[in-house]
Design a protein around this motif. Structure first.
Motif, PDB file in Angstrom:
ATOM      1  N   ALA A 162       0.860  -1.185   0.000  1.00 26.31           N
ATOM      2  CA  ALA A 162       0.000   0.000   0.000  1.00 26.31           C
ATOM      3  C   ALA A 162       0.897   1.236   0.000  1.00 26.31           C
ATOM      4  N   ILE A 163       0.621   2.157  -0.904  1.00 25.29           N
ATOM      5  CA  ILE A 163       1.375   3.401  -1.002  1.00 25.29           C
ATOM      6  C   ILE A 163       0.536   4.517  -0.378  1.00 25.29           C
ATOM      7  N   PRO A 164       1.065   5.249   0.615  1.00 27.75           N
ATOM      8  CA  PRO A 164       0.291   6.311   1.255  1.00 27.75           C
ATOM      9  C   PRO A 164      -0.196   7.339   0.227  1.00 27.75           C
ATOM     10  N   PRO A 165      -1.350   7.931   0.460  1.00 30.83           N
ATOM     11  CA  PRO A 165      -1.940   8.825  -0.541  1.00 30.83           C
ATOM     12  C   PRO A 165      -1.076  10.007  -0.926  1.00 30.83           C
ATOM     13  N   GLU A 166      -0.244  10.529   0.022  1.00 30.20           N
ATOM     14  CA  GLU A 166       0.562  11.695  -0.332  1.00 30.20           C
ATOM     15  C   GLU A 166       1.697  11.348  -1.284  1.00 30.20           C
ATOM     16  N   MET A 167       1.932  10.023  -1.538  1.00 34.47           N
ATOM     17  CA  MET A 167       2.982   9.602  -2.463  1.00 34.47           C
ATOM     18  C   MET A 167       2.424   9.212  -3.823  1.00 34.47           C
ATOM     19  N   SER A 168       1.150   9.496  -4.059  1.00 35.84           N
ATOM     20  CA  SER A 168       0.511   9.085  -5.305  1.00 35.84           C
ATOM     21  C   SER A 168       1.166   9.717  -6.526  1.00 35.84           C
ATOM     22  N   ASP A 169       1.494  11.004  -6.453  1.00 34.20           N
ATOM     23  CA  ASP A 169       2.123  11.679  -7.587  1.00 34.20           C
ATOM     24  C   ASP A 169       3.516  11.112  -7.881  1.00 34.20           C
ATOM     25  N   VAL A 170       4.246  10.757  -6.826  1.00 31.76           N
ATOM     26  CA  VAL A 170       5.569  10.163  -7.012  1.00 31.76           C
ATOM     27  C   VAL A 170       5.441   8.832  -7.735  1.00 31.76           C
ATOM     28  N   LEU A 171       4.461   8.022  -7.329  1.00 37.72           N
ATOM     29  CA  LEU A 171       4.226   6.735  -7.984  1.00 37.72           C
ATOM     30  C   LEU A 171       3.894   6.936  -9.459  1.00 37.72           C
ATOM     31  N   ASP A 172       3.027   7.890  -9.759  1.00 39.32           N
ATOM     32  CA  ASP A 172       2.658   8.137 -11.157  1.00 39.32           C
ATOM     33  C   ASP A 172       3.871   8.558 -11.982  1.00 39.32           C
ATOM     34  N   ALA A 173       4.745   9.366 -11.399  1.00 37.10           N
ATOM     35  CA  ALA A 173       5.924   9.837 -12.135  1.00 37.10           C
ATOM     36  C   ALA A 173       6.876   8.687 -12.437  1.00 37.10           C
ATOM     37  N   ILE A 174       7.097   7.800 -11.454  1.00 34.75           N
ATOM     38  CA  ILE A 174       7.978   6.655 -11.683  1.00 34.75           C
ATOM     39  C   ILE A 174       7.390   5.722 -12.724  1.00 34.75           C
ATOM     40  N   ASP A 175       6.097   5.490 -12.641  1.00 35.31           N
ATOM     41  CA  ASP A 175       5.432   4.600 -13.593  1.00 35.31           C
ATOM     42  C   ASP A 175       5.475   5.178 -15.007  1.00 35.31           C
ATOM     43  N   LYS A 176       5.252   6.489 -15.131  1.00 40.50           N
ATOM     44  CA  LYS A 176       5.237   7.134 -16.442  1.00 40.50           C
ATOM     45  C   LYS A 176       6.614   7.140 -17.091  1.00 40.50           C
ATOM     46  N   ALA A 177       7.664   7.197 -16.267  1.00 38.04           N
ATOM     47  CA  ALA A 177       9.031   7.277 -16.804  1.00 38.04           C
ATOM     48  C   ALA A 177       9.510   5.954 -17.400  1.00 38.04           C
ATOM     49  N   ASP A 178       8.796   4.863 -17.141  1.00 35.90           N
ATOM     50  CA  ASP A 178       9.189   3.534 -17.627  1.00 35.90           C
ATOM     51  C   ASP A 178       8.135   3.061 -18.617  1.00 35.90           C
ATOM     52  N   SER A 179       8.532   2.776 -19.845  1.00 32.22           N
ATOM     53  CA  SER A 179       7.574   2.372 -20.869  1.00 32.22           C
ATOM     54  C   SER A 179       7.035   0.977 -20.582  1.00 32.22           C
ATOM     55  N   GLY A 180       5.859   0.710 -21.097  1.00 35.85           N
ATOM     56  CA  GLY A 180       5.244  -0.595 -20.910  1.00 35.85           C
ATOM     57  C   GLY A 180       4.483  -0.668 -19.605  1.00 35.85           C
ATOM     58  N   PRO A 181       3.825  -1.782 -19.348  1.00 40.56           N
ATOM     59  CA  PRO A 181       3.094  -1.935 -18.089  1.00 40.56           C
ATOM     60  C   PRO A 181       4.044  -1.915 -16.900  1.00 40.56           C
ATOM     61  N   GLY A 182       3.725  -1.106 -15.881  1.00 36.45           N
ATOM     62  CA  GLY A 182       4.525  -1.059 -14.676  1.00 36.45           C
ATOM     63  C   GLY A 182       5.883  -0.431 -14.876  1.00 36.45           C
ATOM     64  N   TYR A 183       6.777  -0.688 -13.911  1.00 38.13           N
ATOM     65  CA  TYR A 183       8.122  -0.121 -13.954  1.00 38.13           C
ATOM     66  C   TYR A 183       9.083  -1.092 -13.270  1.00 38.13           C
ATOM     67  N   THR A 184      10.368  -0.982 -13.617  1.00 40.33           N
ATOM     68  CA  THR A 184      11.385  -1.845 -13.037  1.00 40.33           C
ATOM     69  C   THR A 184      11.618  -1.475 -11.577  1.00 40.33           C
ATOM     70  N   CYS A 185      11.692  -2.473 -10.707  1.00 44.12           N
ATOM     71  CA  CYS A 185      11.934  -2.246  -9.288  1.00 44.12           C
ATOM     72  C   CYS A 185      12.722  -3.440  -8.761  1.00 44.12           C
ATOM     73  N   PHE A 186      13.209  -3.332  -7.534  1.00 42.87           N
ATOM     74  CA  PHE A 186      14.004  -4.441  -6.993  1.00 42.87           C
ATOM     75  C   PHE A 186      13.749  -4.630  -5.513  1.00 42.87           C
ATOM     76  N   GLY A 187      14.205  -3.701  -4.680  1.00 47.63           N
ATOM     77  CA  GLY A 187      14.152  -3.896  -3.238  1.00 47.63           C
ATOM     78  C   GLY A 187      12.774  -3.718  -2.638  1.00 47.63           C
ATOM     79  N   GLY A 188      11.867  -3.097  -3.354  1.00 44.97           N
ATOM     80  CA  GLY A 188      10.516  -2.846  -2.852  1.00 44.97           C
ATOM     81  C   GLY A 188       9.737  -2.142  -3.936  1.00 44.97           C
ATOM     82  N   SER A 189       8.880  -1.217  -3.537  1.00 44.16           N
ATOM     83  CA  SER A 189       8.093  -0.469  -4.521  1.00 44.16           C
ATOM     84  C   SER A 189       8.847   0.729  -5.070  1.00 44.16           C
ATOM     85  N   GLU A 190       9.955   1.122  -4.402  1.00 48.43           N
ATOM     86  CA  GLU A 190      10.754   2.288  -4.759  1.00 48.43           C
ATOM     87  C   GLU A 190       9.990   3.596  -4.591  1.00 48.43           C
TER      88      GLU A 190
END
Length: 413
Positions: A162-190
């Motif tokens: 679960a990502i806290p609501p105040e981090m929603s814009d950060v999540l959208d930016a990371i997702d948008k910066a990576d083409s295709g479904p989702g985004y590359t991650c490793f240690g967690g949600s980043e």
């Protein structure tokens, strides 16, 4: 014989992974398959490599352990020594048919990917995070959940945050910066400090909490599902793994909370073979923490991890993994009658050990990297020293939402 002794043993200890079209590299479902792999299977059992179970039982035992007992290994060895006798199929013991999980778990919401994801062909291990299409419009409580892996031959494990609501814009930016479904991650949600709310490894069923228990989700929370794909034994195909959850607006009588205890100032010198990092966390509240499960986490340089509770008189071992393997990590549930309380003023001690020597470096494009100083980070070549402790307490109000830390962390370069 196979039918009387070995078939039920293999079904109980091995077949949750070793079945056709599943994540294990070969099935163990027929007499011929078990016979042909028997010597290798025995070696894997005797060495402790299989079934994959990391915790040291001298620390404690857990619910739903994937362990094989010494007596069972002895039976398997005697079958090999006797020349693999097959026996009579009618000698196969009857199994207790348990009720289907579908009869006790009824999801109210289903979270899916934007579109099916095709794992990268150049990576044996592909870690991908997917924001799921679940809208948390009001304050809600998770009563149960399950991950439904689509392509079992590729899906190694799944973590849901679960990502806290105040981090929603950060999540959208990371997702948008990576083409295709989702985004590359490793240690967690980043994204900030996520809250773990679900998981899957082979053999793990749905989570259905006891009556009156639940996990709180703030209105506006976002859900991210991290999937670890392994394509060592199969060609990549599009995957559409999903997460199903039962949500209720009614507050529970007992609140389940999963909190991260992180040693974020680790420093692992280049070339050091035995870098020991220790951090303690004191319960500075006026309430006891009742721990019901533990989930330790490191990256690829980690070799050992241990979590203890230091009481006023003595210590309690929560988990001890003497040989860390990043590929086999999960949440470990304490037995209901063995839950551990951390009283006010008592501490949790987290110990992480790393091997940053030259032979233990990662291979990149076939070349082994040179050791460098390593600190905390989300990247594959960074490290973490972290454990999540899941606790239960009487419900009186929703947990506090710590916005200040996430905002500070996001702004700090």
């Amino acid at each position: 014989t196979y039918y009387k002794d070995i078939a039920p043993l293999v079904e109980k200890r091995c077949q949750k992974c070793h079945q056709a079209e599943s994540v294990a590299p070969f099935p163990l479902e027929t007499y011929e398959e078990v016979r042909d792999f028997a010597p290798a299977s025995l070696h894997a059992m005797e060495s402790g490599k299989m079934p994959p179970w990391s915790p040291d039982p001298s620390c404690r035992n857990y619910s739903n352990e994937r362990m094989i007992l010494p007596d069972e290994i002895a039976v398997f060895k005697s079958w090999i020594d006797a020349g693999f006798p097959q026996g009579d199929p009618q000698d196969t013991p009857e199994t207790n048919d348990e009720a289907s999980p579908d009869t006790i778990f009824e999801p109210t919401h289903i979270g899916t990917m934007e579109e099916p994801y095709l794992p990268a062909t150049v990576l044996t291990d592909d870690y991908r995070c997917f924001p799921l299409d679940i809208d948390i419009e009001e304050s809600s409580y998770i009563k149960g959940s399950r991950v439904v892996p689509d392509q079992l031959a590729m899906v190694h494990h799944v973590l849901v945050y679960a990502i806290p609501p105040e981090m929603s814009d950060v999540l959208d930016a990371i997702d948008k910066a990576d083409s295709g479904p989702g985004y590359t991650c490793f240690g967690g949600s980043e994204v900030g400090v996520p809250i773990p709310i679900g998981a899957w490894v082979p053999g793990l069923n749905e989570f259905v909490f006891d009556e009156g228990m639940g996990i709180h989700l703030w209105a506006g929370s976002r859900i991210v599902m991290q999937v670890h794909y392994n394509t060592l034994t199969t060609d990549p195909v599009p995957d559409n793994t999903r997460w199903e959850v039962t949500l209720s607006p009614e507050p529970p009588t007992s609140l389940i909370e999963s909190r991260p205890f992180a040693h974020r100032t680790i420093e692992i010198p280049a070339g050091e073979e035995n870098s020991v990092q220790v951090k303690t966390f004191t319960n500075r509240t006026d309430e006891a923490w009742e721990v019901i499960s533990v989930a330790p986490h490191m990256h690829l340089l980690g070799v050992k991890i241990r979590v203890d509770v230091v009481h006023e008189h003595g210590e309690s071992c929560l988990i001890d993994i003497p040989s860390w393997d990043f590929n086999w990590q999960q949440n470990y549930d304490l037995k209901p009658n063995e839950r551990v309380k951390v009283l006010p003023g008592e501490t949790v001690r987290l110990t992480c050990v790393y091997d940053n020597s030259a032979p233990n470096q990662a291979l990149v494009d076939g070349e082994r990297l040179e050791p460098v100083d390593v600190r905390w980070g989300d990247g594959t070549l960074d490290e973490m020293c972290l454990t999540y402790l899941t606790m239960v307490r009487p419900y009186d109000s929703p947990p506090a939402l710590c916005t200040t830390f996430n905002e500070c962390s996001t702004s700090c370069q």
